[in-house]
Design a protein around this motif. Structure first.
Motif, PDB file in Angstrom:
ATOM      1  N   SER A   1       0.843  -1.208   0.000  1.00 22.69           N
ATOM      2  CA  SER A   1       0.000   0.000   0.000  1.00 22.69           C
ATOM      3  C   SER A   1       0.867   1.242   0.000  1.00 22.69           C
ATOM      4  O   SER A   1       2.064   1.188   0.305  1.00 22.69           O
ATOM      5  N   LYS A   2       0.249   2.356  -0.327  1.00 21.36           N
ATOM      6  CA  LYS A   2       0.966   3.630  -0.336  1.00 21.36           C
ATOM      7  C   LYS A   2       1.100   4.207   1.068  1.00 21.36           C
ATOM      8  O   LYS A   2       1.960   5.052   1.316  1.00 21.36           O
ATOM      9  N   ALA A   3       0.224   3.771   1.965  1.00 24.06           N
ATOM     10  CA  ALA A   3       0.264   4.280   3.342  1.00 24.06           C
ATOM     11  C   ALA A   3      -0.192   3.182   4.294  1.00 24.06           C
ATOM     12  O   ALA A   3      -0.988   2.317   3.920  1.00 24.06           O
ATOM     13  N   VAL A   4       0.330   3.221   5.512  1.00 20.34           N
ATOM     14  CA  VAL A   4      -0.061   2.283   6.560  1.00 20.34           C
ATOM     15  C   VAL A   4      -0.468   3.087   7.794  1.00 20.34           C
ATOM     16  O   VAL A   4       0.309   3.901   8.287  1.00 20.34           O
ATOM     17  N   VAL A   5      -1.689   2.893   8.251  1.00 24.45           N
ATOM     18  CA  VAL A   5      -2.182   3.568   9.450  1.00 24.45           C
ATOM     19  C   VAL A   5      -2.219   2.552  10.583  1.00 24.45           C
ATOM     20  O   VAL A   5      -2.863   1.509  10.458  1.00 24.45           O
ATOM     21  N   VAL A   6      -1.523   2.847  11.660  1.00 25.52           N
ATOM     22  CA  VAL A   6      -1.434   1.912  12.791  1.00 25.52           C
ATOM     23  C   VAL A   6      -2.206   2.476  13.974  1.00 25.52           C
ATOM     24  O   VAL A   6      -1.900   3.568  14.462  1.00 25.52           O
ATOM     25  N   ASN A   7      -3.206   1.738  14.439  1.00 24.82           N
ATOM     26  CA  ASN A   7      -4.008   2.186  15.573  1.00 24.82           C
ATOM     27  C   ASN A   7      -3.668   1.409  16.843  1.00 24.82           C
ATOM     28  O   ASN A   7      -4.295   1.581  17.872  1.00 24.82           O
ATOM     29  N   ALA A   8      -2.648   0.547  16.757  1.00 29.03           N
ATOM     30  CA  ALA A   8      -2.222  -0.216  17.929  1.00 29.03           C
ATOM     31  C   ALA A   8      -1.432   0.684  18.870  1.00 29.03           C
ATOM     32  O   ALA A   8      -0.953   1.748  18.482  1.00 29.03           O
ATOM     33  N   ASP A   9      -1.305   0.247  20.117  1.00 35.34           N
ATOM     34  CA  ASP A   9      -0.482   0.956  21.085  1.00 35.34           C
ATOM     35  C   ASP A   9       0.925   1.128  20.516  1.00 35.34           C
ATOM     36  O   ASP A   9       1.475   0.212  19.901  1.00 35.34           O
ATOM     37  N   TYR A  10       1.524   2.310  20.733  1.00 38.04           N
ATOM     38  CA  TYR A  10       2.818   2.625  20.124  1.00 38.04           C
ATOM     39  C   TYR A  10       3.895   1.620  20.521  1.00 38.04           C
ATOM     40  O   TYR A  10       4.642   1.115  19.672  1.00 38.04           O
ATOM     41  N   THR A  11       3.973   1.304  21.819  1.00 33.53           N
ATOM     42  CA  THR A  11       4.986   0.360  22.289  1.00 33.53           C
ATOM     43  C   THR A  11       4.775  -1.019  21.665  1.00 33.53           C
ATOM     44  O   THR A  11       5.726  -1.662  21.211  1.00 33.53           O
ATOM     45  N   TYR A  12       3.524  -1.478  21.627  1.00 36.52           N
ATOM     46  CA  TYR A  12       3.226  -2.773  21.017  1.00 36.52           C
ATOM     47  C   TYR A  12       3.628  -2.778  19.546  1.00 36.52           C
ATOM     48  O   TYR A  12       4.235  -3.746  19.054  1.00 36.52           O
ATOM     49  N   ALA A  13       3.283  -1.711  18.842  1.00 39.07           N
ATOM     50  CA  ALA A  13       3.599  -1.643  17.414  1.00 39.07           C
ATOM     51  C   ALA A  13       5.105  -1.716  17.171  1.00 39.07           C
ATOM     52  O   ALA A  13       5.568  -2.420  16.264  1.00 39.07           O
TER      53      ALA A  13
ATOM     54  N   LYS B   1       8.811   6.314  28.870  1.00 34.62           N
ATOM     55  CA  LYS B   1       7.894   6.656  29.945  1.00 34.62           C
ATOM     56  C   LYS B   1       6.476   6.609  29.384  1.00 34.62           C
ATOM     57  O   LYS B   1       6.141   7.362  28.485  1.00 34.62           O
ATOM     58  N   HIS B   2       5.674   5.722  29.926  1.00 36.41           N
ATOM     59  CA  HIS B   2       4.352   5.503  29.353  1.00 36.41           C
ATOM     60  C   HIS B   2       3.279   6.331  30.062  1.00 36.41           C
ATOM     61  O   HIS B   2       3.398   6.651  31.241  1.00 36.41           O
TER      62      HIS B   2
END
Length: 285
Positions: free
Chosen positions: A227-239, A257-258
């Motif tokens: 794809s031309k773009a990937v949108v990630v809605n998962a938690d940043y640390t998990y991703a 620091k969370h």
């Protein structure tokens, strides 16, 4: 922010008000204080109701509240586009127009990056009930109410000026409307497709940066979707730790620091509750 949803629906060719039935919550919510379980405070956009309650807590509080509300509204009108709608960075901030807005905000309501607890102490000295009442909203964005920047007082201004709204039938009504429009436009929605990896290109020899170009899904039955773009809605640390290969990670999340998390419980009832529970209930600790 109903206007944000109306704008989003308009952009994809939908009339929000013909699809979604919104009901305003009045009062916005009822707050109970742990120090006195028998008392409560109804937060309302009706300033007459606010005055009668604030004057009961402490003489002169309504005038102090109006000053605080003015500060909150400035943070909304100037701080929202400055800090929320755009990325916060010194590079962006030193742009002439943004710099002027920043100093306007500083001169009229104080430094928006100071701790909100200092602002609340200024208007309501040592009153932990008022501090909790006017700052717990920061939990919405995962921040500690005591240490978060004062620009987030805009959240209270939003509740008073814009109100708290409920889509009749539940928030899923909005999701369903968007899903139907996506399908109408030819979007393929794939469910039960676990994402195993975000595909990232190698750094360019000349430009020195990499970019996402798709995802890998479905484990053993591996399939790559470009794809031309990937949108990630998962938690940043998990991703970072589970969806990016080690060679592609730019940040060490182990030492990060969370922000605070939330445990949400949803209960379905088969009867209507009494009128004493006709608003959102908030209990401060």
């Amino acid at each position: 922010l109903p206007h944000v949803y109306r704008s989003m629906f308009h952009d994809i060719g939908l009339d929000f008000d013909s699809v979604i039935d919104l009901t305003r919550c009045e009062p916005s919510y009822r707050c109970f204080f742990s120090s006195d379980s028998h008392s409560h405070f109804d937060v309302s956009s009706d300033l007459v109701k606010m005055k009668s309650q604030l004057d009961t807590i402490h003489e002169g509080y309504f005038e102090q509240y109006l000053d605080f509300l003015m500060c909150s509204q400035l943070n909304f009108h100037i701080g929202f586009p400055l800090f929320i709608q755009k990325d916060i960075s010194w590079k962006n901030l030193i742009e002439i127009d943004r710099l002027q807005e920043y100093f306007t905000l500083v001169m009229r309501s104080g430094n928006p990056l100071n701790a909100q607890s200092n602002v609340l102490q200024k208007y309501f000295p040592n009153d932990h009930r008022m501090h909790a009442l006017l700052s717990f909203q920061n939990l919405y964005v995962g921040l500690n109410p005591d240490s978060s920047p004062s620009v987030l007082t805009l959240l209270h201004a939003l509740e008073i000026s814009e109100g708290v709204w409920y889509p009749v039938g539940g928030f899923k009504k909005i999701v369903d409307a968007l899903e139907s429009k996506c399908i109408e436009l030819g979007v393929e929605i794939r469910l039960n497709a676990q994402v195993d990896e975000i595909l990232v290109s190698s750094s360019s020899r000349f430009f020195g940066h990499s970019s996402c170009y798709g995802v890998r899904i479905n484990g053993n039955q591996s399939e790559s979707i470009k794809s031309k773009a990937v949108v990630v809605n998962a938690d940043y640390t998990y991703a970072c730790e589970h969806l990016l290969s080690k060679s592609k990670r730019k940040h060490n999340t182990k030492s990060a620091k969370h922000s605070s998390s939330v445990a949400a419980f949803y209960f379905a009832l088969n009867k209507k509750l009494s009128s004493s529970l006709d608003s959102i209930q908030v209990v401060t600790a």
